[in-house]
Design an enzyme around this catalytic site. Structure first.
Site, PDB file in Angstrom:
ATOM      1  N   THR A 220      34.399  46.616  31.892  1.00  0.00           N
ATOM      2  CA  THR A 220      35.621  46.725  32.689  1.00  0.00           C
ATOM      3  C   THR A 220      35.331  47.164  34.119  1.00  0.00           C
ATOM      4  OG1 THR A 220      37.637  48.042  32.901  1.00  0.00           O
ATOM      5  CG2 THR A 220      35.847  49.064  31.728  1.00  0.00           C
ATOM      6  N   ASP A 221      36.249  46.819  35.037  1.00  0.00           N
ATOM      7  CA  ASP A 221      36.107  47.298  36.418  1.00  0.00           C
ATOM      8  C   ASP A 221      36.356  48.803  36.530  1.00  0.00           C
ATOM      9  OD1 ASP A 221      38.864  47.338  36.025  1.00  0.00           O
ATOM     10  OD2 ASP A 221      39.367  46.092  37.758  1.00  0.00           O
ATOM     11  N   GLU A 222      36.946  49.398  35.481  1.00  0.00           N
ATOM     12  CA  GLU A 222      37.285  50.825  35.572  1.00  0.00           C
ATOM     13  C   GLU A 222      36.048  51.719  35.669  1.00  0.00           C
ATOM     14  OE1 GLU A 222      40.384  52.344  33.153  1.00  0.00           O
ATOM     15  OE2 GLU A 222      41.564  50.513  33.255  1.00  0.00           O
TER      16      GLU A 222
ATOM     17  N   TYR B  68      38.212  56.753  28.562  1.00  0.00           N
ATOM     18  CA  TYR B  68      37.953  55.328  28.279  1.00  0.00           C
ATOM     19  C   TYR B  68      36.890  54.775  29.220  1.00  0.00           C
ATOM     20  CZ  TYR B  68      38.504  50.265  28.774  1.00  0.00           C
ATOM     21  OH  TYR B  68      38.250  48.918  28.893  1.00  0.00           O
TER      22      TYR B  68
ATOM     23  N   ASP C 140      35.322  42.351  13.056  1.00  0.00           N
ATOM     24  CA  ASP C 140      36.375  43.232  13.563  1.00  0.00           C
ATOM     25  C   ASP C 140      36.768  44.188  12.440  1.00  0.00           C
ATOM     26  OD1 ASP C 140      38.662  42.696  16.099  1.00  0.00           O
ATOM     27  OD2 ASP C 140      39.060  44.177  14.534  1.00  0.00           O
TER      28      ASP C 140
ATOM     29  N   HIS D  92      44.913  59.339  37.106  1.00  0.00           N
ATOM     30  CA  HIS D  92      45.319  57.935  37.302  1.00  0.00           C
ATOM     31  C   HIS D  92      44.600  57.313  38.503  1.00  0.00           C
ATOM     32  CE1 HIS D  92      49.120  55.138  37.140  1.00  0.00           C
ATOM     33  NE2 HIS D  92      47.996  54.486  36.973  1.00  0.00           N
TER      34      HIS D  92
ATOM     35  N   ALA E 219      34.780  56.315  31.098  1.00  0.00           N
ATOM     36  CA  ALA E 219      33.485  57.003  30.942  1.00  0.00           C
ATOM     37  C   ALA E 219      32.734  56.438  29.741  1.00  0.00           C
ATOM     38  CB  ALA E 219      33.706  58.504  30.784  1.00  0.00           C
TER      39      ALA E 219
ATOM     40  N   LYS F  93      33.043  53.382  28.511  1.00  0.00           N
ATOM     41  CA  LYS F  93      32.581  52.028  28.841  1.00  0.00           C
ATOM     42  C   LYS F  93      31.382  52.100  29.796  1.00  0.00           C
ATOM     43  CE  LYS F  93      34.113  48.531  27.775  1.00  0.00           C
ATOM     44  NZ  LYS F  93      33.911  47.648  26.582  1.00  0.00           N
TER      45      LYS F  93
HETATM   46  P1  NAD Z   1      41.962  45.309  22.135  1.00  0.00           P
HETATM   47  O1  NAD Z   1      42.218  46.765  21.946  1.00  0.00           O
HETATM   48  O2  NAD Z   1      43.099  44.365  22.174  1.00  0.00           O
HETATM   49  O3  NAD Z   1      40.978  44.780  20.992  1.00  0.00           O
HETATM   50  C1  NAD Z   1      39.874  45.516  20.550  1.00  0.00           C
HETATM   51  C2  NAD Z   1      39.418  44.932  19.207  1.00  0.00           C
HETATM   52  O4  NAD Z   1      38.268  45.660  18.778  1.00  0.00           O
HETATM   53  C3  NAD Z   1      40.467  45.036  18.114  1.00  0.00           C
HETATM   54  O5  NAD Z   1      40.569  43.825  17.408  1.00  0.00           O
HETATM   55  C4  NAD Z   1      39.926  46.130  17.204  1.00  0.00           C
HETATM   56  O6  NAD Z   1      40.299  45.991  15.849  1.00  0.00           O
HETATM   57  C5  NAD Z   1      38.422  45.971  17.395  1.00  0.00           C
HETATM   58  N1  NAD Z   1      37.684  47.204  17.117  1.00  0.00           N
HETATM   59  C6  NAD Z   1      37.972  48.445  17.599  1.00  0.00           C
HETATM   60  N2  NAD Z   1      37.104  49.337  17.100  1.00  0.00           N
HETATM   61  C7  NAD Z   1      36.240  48.632  16.303  1.00  0.00           C
HETATM   62  C8  NAD Z   1      35.123  49.010  15.516  1.00  0.00           C
HETATM   63  N3  NAD Z   1      34.717  50.279  15.430  1.00  0.00           N
HETATM   64  N4  NAD Z   1      34.460  48.043  14.843  1.00  0.00           N
HETATM   65  C9  NAD Z   1      34.865  46.746  14.900  1.00  0.00           C
HETATM   66  N5  NAD Z   1      35.940  46.346  15.621  1.00  0.00           N
HETATM   67  C10 NAD Z   1      36.619  47.282  16.296  1.00  0.00           C
HETATM   68  O7  NAD Z   1      41.081  45.213  23.446  1.00  0.00           O
HETATM   69  P2  NAD Z   1      41.043  44.095  24.588  1.00  0.00           P
HETATM   70  O8  NAD Z   1      42.044  44.443  25.622  1.00  0.00           O
HETATM   71  O9  NAD Z   1      41.058  42.775  23.952  1.00  0.00           O
HETATM   72  O10 NAD Z   1      39.604  44.393  25.207  1.00  0.00           O
HETATM   73  C11 NAD Z   1      38.438  43.780  24.650  1.00  0.00           C
HETATM   74  C12 NAD Z   1      37.225  44.233  25.444  1.00  0.00           C
HETATM   75  O11 NAD Z   1      37.375  43.850  26.809  1.00  0.00           O
HETATM   76  C13 NAD Z   1      37.011  45.747  25.439  1.00  0.00           C
HETATM   77  O12 NAD Z   1      35.639  45.983  25.376  1.00  0.00           O
HETATM   78  C14 NAD Z   1      37.570  46.195  26.786  1.00  0.00           C
HETATM   79  O13 NAD Z   1      36.920  47.359  27.230  1.00  0.00           O
HETATM   80  C15 NAD Z   1      37.233  45.005  27.657  1.00  0.00           C
HETATM   81  N6  NAD Z   1      38.141  44.778  28.811  1.00  0.00           N
HETATM   82  C16 NAD Z   1      39.497  44.731  28.635  1.00  0.00           C
HETATM   83  C17 NAD Z   1      40.327  44.446  29.726  1.00  0.00           C
HETATM   84  C18 NAD Z   1      41.826  44.356  29.585  1.00  0.00           C
HETATM   85  O14 NAD Z   1      42.529  44.221  30.600  1.00  0.00           O
HETATM   86  N7  NAD Z   1      42.398  44.395  28.377  1.00  0.00           N
HETATM   87  C19 NAD Z   1      39.752  44.248  30.992  1.00  0.00           C
HETATM   88  C20 NAD Z   1      38.366  44.324  31.127  1.00  0.00           C
HETATM   89  C21 NAD Z   1      37.567  44.575  30.021  1.00  0.00           C
HETATM   90  O1  DAU Z   2      41.032  47.265  34.706  1.00  0.00           O
HETATM   91  C1  DAU Z   2      40.688  46.852  33.415  1.00  0.00           C
HETATM   92  C2  DAU Z   2      41.397  47.708  32.389  1.00  0.00           C
HETATM   93  O2  DAU Z   2      42.769  47.355  32.440  1.00  0.00           O
HETATM   94  C3  DAU Z   2      40.844  47.536  30.978  1.00  0.00           C
HETATM   95  O3  DAU Z   2      39.509  47.964  30.947  1.00  0.00           O
HETATM   96  C4  DAU Z   2      41.684  48.329  29.972  1.00  0.00           C
HETATM   97  O4  DAU Z   2      41.220  48.084  28.657  1.00  0.00           O
HETATM   98  C5  DAU Z   2      43.121  47.898  30.103  1.00  0.00           C
HETATM   99  O5  DAU Z   2      43.931  48.672  29.239  1.00  0.00           O
HETATM  100  C6  DAU Z   2      43.605  48.035  31.538  1.00  0.00           C
HETATM  101  O6  DAU Z   2      43.703  49.425  31.924  1.00  0.00           O
HETATM  102  P1  DAU Z   2      44.956  49.981  32.774  1.00  0.00           P
HETATM  103  O7  DAU Z   2      45.055  51.428  32.542  1.00  0.00           O
HETATM  104  O8  DAU Z   2      44.894  49.511  34.177  1.00  0.00           O
HETATM  105  O9  DAU Z   2      46.150  49.165  32.051  1.00  0.00           O
HETATM  106  P2  DAU Z   2      47.594  49.615  31.531  1.00  0.00           P
HETATM  107  O10 DAU Z   2      48.301  48.367  31.116  1.00  0.00           O
HETATM  108  O11 DAU Z   2      47.549  50.743  30.566  1.00  0.00           O
HETATM  109  O12 DAU Z   2      48.282  50.151  32.867  1.00  0.00           O
HETATM  110  C7  DAU Z   2      48.402  49.329  34.021  1.00  0.00           C
HETATM  111  C8  DAU Z   2      49.036  50.157  35.115  1.00  0.00           C
HETATM  112  O13 DAU Z   2      50.402  50.445  34.751  1.00  0.00           O
HETATM  113  C9  DAU Z   2      48.367  51.510  35.320  1.00  0.00           C
HETATM  114  O14 DAU Z   2      48.385  51.849  36.704  1.00  0.00           O
HETATM  115  C10 DAU Z   2      49.261  52.488  34.539  1.00  0.00           C
HETATM  116  C11 DAU Z   2      50.634  51.853  34.659  1.00  0.00           C
HETATM  117  N1  DAU Z   2      51.545  52.101  33.499  1.00  0.00           N
HETATM  118  C12 DAU Z   2      51.068  51.785  32.254  1.00  0.00           C
HETATM  119  C13 DAU Z   2      51.875  51.987  31.130  1.00  0.00           C
HETATM  120  C14 DAU Z   2      51.359  51.670  29.745  1.00  0.00           C
HETATM  121  C15 DAU Z   2      52.819  52.580  33.699  1.00  0.00           C
HETATM  122  O15 DAU Z   2      53.252  52.824  34.840  1.00  0.00           O
HETATM  123  N2  DAU Z   2      53.619  52.777  32.590  1.00  0.00           N
HETATM  124  C16 DAU Z   2      53.189  52.522  31.320  1.00  0.00           C
HETATM  125  O16 DAU Z   2      53.968  52.750  30.352  1.00  0.00           O
END
Ligand code: NAD
Ligand code: DAU
Length: 349
Positions: A130-132, A155, A33, A289, A157, A159
């Site tokens: 991700t599902d996005e 983001y 990391d 959005h 795009a 992924k």
């Molecule tokens: P996060 O932002 O919490 O963590 C990302 C980690 O990657 C951090 O520890 C960061 O330091 C590290 N990182 C970033 N750039 C780096 C680099 N260049 N080299 C080495 N390390 C680096 O993210 P998360 O929410 O834990 O998501 C993890 C993975 O799961 C991502 O690939 C994301 O696309 C995917 N994902 C997230 C969600 C969600 O809801 N959070 C859902 C589906 C998929």
């Molecule tokens: O679906 C999987 C994705 O979920 C992951 O791939 C992403 O890494 C993760 O960040 C997440 O994306 P979202 O954009 O769905 O999550 P976020 O928590 O940013 O936002 C969730 C919903 O809430 C979205 O519809 C935007 C809305 N929102 C978000 C924030 C931060 C608000 O209304 N207000 C806010 O301040």
């Protein structure tokens, strides 16, 4: 078995590292990391002393460094989570998402291919996506593994692009890959820029809750511990070259989720019913959005037997309790640079 987990200091990555270390004590786990704003070694305090755990601070955008790391350790598998992960940041500064999510993934693929070229037997490159990537749904339907890609944010795009590169390394070079696409995760250790931890933190401090647009967008929420379990199952039993969707069958409009969160927070903080809801403030919508995400995870359930373990109401309550009992963690990650980010991101909304 020596597994490289990238992004293990982040939200989901730290749960995956903890899961593999405790479930498989005979495995060696190396967590790579670069510790961006989202990476926090405090997320792994409880396991950092384990003898089968190693942390390497390094950047996946550095191809030479990755090549020498692979040659030094001869990993058996990779679970790749490192990424820029926040949609709003990708709208403000897209380039970092291309560099880390696309180029970083290609560097990892190259390092694995070079190191494993003589023998891919027993090797596995698991890409976490991700599902996005599937875009936005209307009122009906769900994303299946066959849904065409249609990403809208920088983001998603980036992924989607990384997913295509992973598949191309399988199809062209025979790299033994597997991919999963998961819905929105929630739980402990999530950085408070994402909806649930941001709103918990704002409620604690009596700050406005910035709801984008009318709050009608729908997300499918999954407890992060269940995601880690699914990753375990797919890593060990998933079919090489296949894709698996992971989701909670748990759709919530943002506003309904926020009202539930407000009710839980009022109870836990001993505030009068309705107190936290007064903080709800409708702000300018997120550009591009996506309206609705919903995952059909029946392939994963049918073929590999994974099912989510917890209801959303219970998981959200546990999550609130975790943040309320980890005030020091929250204040450490919300100080400094993050304060600056928050002011810029929400100014003028
Ligand atoms: P996060 O932002 O919490 O963590 C990302 C980690 O990657 C951090 O520890 C960061 O330091 C590290 N990182 C970033 N750039 C780096 C680099 N260049 N080299 C080495 N390390 C680096 O993210 P998360 O929410 O834990 O998501 C993890 C993975 O799961 C991502 O690939 C994301 O696309 C995917 N994902 C997230 C969600 C969600 O809801 N959070 C859902 C589906 C998929
Ligand atoms: O679906 C999987 C994705 O979920 C992951 O791939 C992403 O890494 C993760 O960040 C997440 O994306 P979202 O954009 O769905 O999550 P976020 O928590 O940013 O936002 C969730 C919903 O809430 C979205 O519809 C935007 C809305 N929102 C978000 C924030 C931060 C608000 O209304 N207000 C806010 O301040």
């Amino acid at each position: 078995m020596h597994i490289l987990i990238t992004g293990g200091a982040g939200f989901i990555g730290s749960h995956v590292v903890r899961h593999f270390l405790t479930r498989y004590p005979s495995y060696t786990i190396t967590n790579l990391d670069s510790l961006t704003y989202a990476g926090n070694l405090a997320n792994l305090r409880d396991v950092e002393g384990m003898t089968n755990y190693h942390f390497v601070k390094g950047d996946i955008t550095d191809a030479d460094f990755l090549m020498s790391l692979f040659h030094e350790h001869r990993f058996d598998g990779v679970i790749h989570l490192a990424a820029e992960s926040h949609v709003d940041r990708s709208i403000a500064s897209p380039t970092a998402f291309v560099v880390t999510n696309v180029l970083g993934t290609v560097n990892l693929l190259n390092a694995a291919k070079t190191c494993w070229q003589s023998n891919v037997e027993g090797k596995r490159f698991y890409h976490i996506s991700t599902d996005e990537v599937y875009g936005s749904l209307g009122n009906k339907g769900m994303f299946t593994e066959e849904t065409p890609y249609d990403p809208h944010s920088p983001y998603s795009a980036s992924k989607a692009s990384s997913d295509h590169f992973v598949r191309s390394w399988h199809d062209t070079f025979g790299l033994p890959v597997v991919i999963s696409n998961c819905s929105n995760n929630y739980g402990s250790f999530q950085f408070p820029e994402k909806l649930i931890p941001l709103f918990i933190n704002n409620i604690i401090h009596n700050k406005p809750l910035p709801v984008y647009g009318k709050g009608e967008n729908i997300r499918d929420w999954l407890w992060v511990v269940d995601h880690a379990e699914a990753i375990d199952v797919i890593y060990h039993k998933g079919k090489t070259g296949d894709t698996y969707n992971i989701g909670g069958h748990n759709e919530w409009s943002n506003i309904a989720l926020i009202r539930l969160l407000c009710r839980i927070m009022d109870t836990k903080l001993g505030r009068a019913a309705g107190e936290s809801e007064k903080l709800i403030t409708y702000v300018t919508d997120r550009a591009g959005h996506d309206l609705r995400y919903a995952i059909d995870s029946s392939k994963l359930q049918r073929e590999l037997g994974w099912v989510p373990s917890i209801t959303f109401e219970k998981g959200l309550e546990l999550t609130v309790e975790w943040y309320l009992s980890h005030g020091e963690w929250l204040s450490n990650v919300t100080s400094g640079n993050y304060q600056h980010y928050y002011e810029e991101m929400y100014a003028g909304r």
